[in-house]
Design a protein around this motif. Structure first.
Motif, short mmCIF file in Angstrom:
data_model
loop_
_atom_site.label_atom_id
_atom_site.label_comp_id
_atom_site.label_asym_id
_atom_site.label_seq_id
_atom_site.Cartn_x
_atom_site.Cartn_y
_atom_site.Cartn_z
N GLU A 137 0.83 -1.21 0.00
CA GLU A 137 0.00 0.00 0.00
C GLU A 137 0.86 1.26 0.00
N GLN A 138 1.94 1.23 0.77
CA GLN A 138 2.84 2.38 0.80
C GLN A 138 3.49 2.60 -0.57
N LYS A 139 3.95 1.51 -1.18
CA LYS A 139 4.58 1.62 -2.50
C LYS A 139 3.59 2.13 -3.54
N HIS A 140 2.36 1.67 -3.46
CA HIS A 140 1.33 2.12 -4.40
C HIS A 140 1.07 3.62 -4.23
N ALA A 141 0.99 4.07 -3.00
CA ALA A 141 0.76 5.49 -2.72
C ALA A 141 1.92 6.34 -3.25
N SER A 189 3.97 5.53 -5.61
CA SER A 189 3.90 5.45 -7.07
C SER A 189 2.87 6.42 -7.64
N MET A 190 1.74 6.55 -6.96
CA MET A 190 0.71 7.49 -7.41
C MET A 190 1.21 8.93 -7.36
N VAL A 191 1.91 9.29 -6.30
CA VAL A 191 2.46 10.64 -6.17
C VAL A 191 3.49 10.88 -7.27
N VAL A 192 4.40 9.94 -7.46
CA VAL A 192 5.46 10.06 -8.47
C VAL A 192 4.85 10.20 -9.86
N SER A 193 3.87 9.36 -10.18
CA SER A 193 3.22 9.40 -11.50
C SER A 193 2.51 10.73 -11.72
N SER A 194 1.84 11.19 -10.69
CA SER A 194 1.12 12.46 -10.79
C SER A 194 2.06 13.62 -11.07
N LEU A 195 3.21 13.62 -10.41
CA LEU A 195 4.18 14.69 -10.62
C LEU A 195 4.84 14.59 -12.00
N LYS A 196 5.02 13.37 -12.48
CA LYS A 196 5.61 13.20 -13.82
C LYS A 196 4.73 13.82 -14.90
N ILE A 223 3.46 16.57 -14.85
CA ILE A 223 3.82 17.99 -14.99
C ILE A 223 5.35 18.15 -15.06
N ALA A 224 6.00 17.10 -15.53
CA ALA A 224 7.45 17.11 -15.78
C ALA A 224 8.30 17.32 -14.53
N ILE A 225 7.86 16.74 -13.42
CA ILE A 225 8.66 16.77 -12.20
C ILE A 225 9.03 15.32 -11.87
N THR A 226 10.32 15.08 -11.76
CA THR A 226 10.81 13.75 -11.42
C THR A 226 11.58 13.85 -10.12
N LEU A 227 11.05 13.26 -9.08
CA LEU A 227 11.74 13.28 -7.78
C LEU A 227 13.05 12.51 -7.91
N THR A 228 14.13 13.05 -7.36
CA THR A 228 15.42 12.37 -7.46
C THR A 228 15.50 11.14 -6.56
N ASP A 229 14.82 11.17 -5.42
CA ASP A 229 14.83 10.02 -4.49
C ASP A 229 13.49 9.97 -3.75
N PRO A 230 12.46 9.40 -4.40
CA PRO A 230 11.13 9.39 -3.79
C PRO A 230 11.09 8.79 -2.38
N ALA A 231 11.91 7.80 -2.12
CA ALA A 231 11.91 7.18 -0.79
C ALA A 231 12.31 8.17 0.30
N LYS A 232 13.13 9.16 -0.04
CA LYS A 232 13.56 10.15 0.93
C LYS A 232 12.76 11.45 0.82
N GLN A 233 11.98 11.61 -0.24
CA GLN A 233 11.26 12.86 -0.46
C GLN A 233 9.76 12.74 -0.17
N ILE A 234 9.27 11.53 0.02
CA ILE A 234 7.86 11.34 0.36
C ILE A 234 7.82 10.75 1.77
N HIS A 235 7.14 11.46 2.66
CA HIS A 235 7.16 11.11 4.09
C HIS A 235 5.75 10.80 4.59
N TRP A 236 5.66 9.82 5.47
CA TRP A 236 4.41 9.49 6.16
C TRP A 236 4.45 10.18 7.51
N ARG A 237 3.42 10.94 7.81
CA ARG A 237 3.39 11.70 9.05
C ARG A 237 2.03 11.57 9.74
#
Length: 99
Positions: A65-69, A71-78, A80-94
């Motif tokens: 579920e975490q990986k899917h979430a 992936s959804m964020v990364v795909s959504s940003l792509k 608009i031509a934004i590619t996160l350099t390290d999604p594992a470190k740039q997407i946080h659960w809080r």
């Protein structure tokens, strides 16, 4: 913030709102998404926080579920031509803090 930065921020917000609406239906205890960014280093500095209502809600998410979430964020940003350099470190659960 320049006009270009404001337009870019608006695009990011629009994409994250779309993801937010999806998460409302697919992630238990989901609250909201926020972001922080330095537009001079957009792909490296963009940080996304996914807020849930409590620690147990985060713990209850399985790895799939975490990986899917993420992936959804990364795909959504792509879109608009934004590619996160390290999604594992740039997407946080809080946990949403109570005020």
């Amino acid at each position: 913030m320049t006009k270009t930065d404001k337009k870019r921020d608006t695009q990011i917000i629009k994409q994250l709102k779309s993801v937010c609406n999806e998460f409302k239906h697919s992630i238990n205890e989901f609250e909201y998404i926020s972001h922080e960014v330095n537009f001079k280093q957009l792909n490296q500095s963009l940080n996304i926080s996914i807020y849930l209502s409590n620690d147990s809600a985060i713990s209850a998410l399985n790895l799939s579920e975490q990986k899917h979430a993420v992936s959804m964020v990364v795909s959504s940003l792509k879109e608009i031509a934004i590619t996160l350099t390290d999604p594992a470190k740039q997407i946080h659960w809080r946990v949403k803090s109570e005020r």
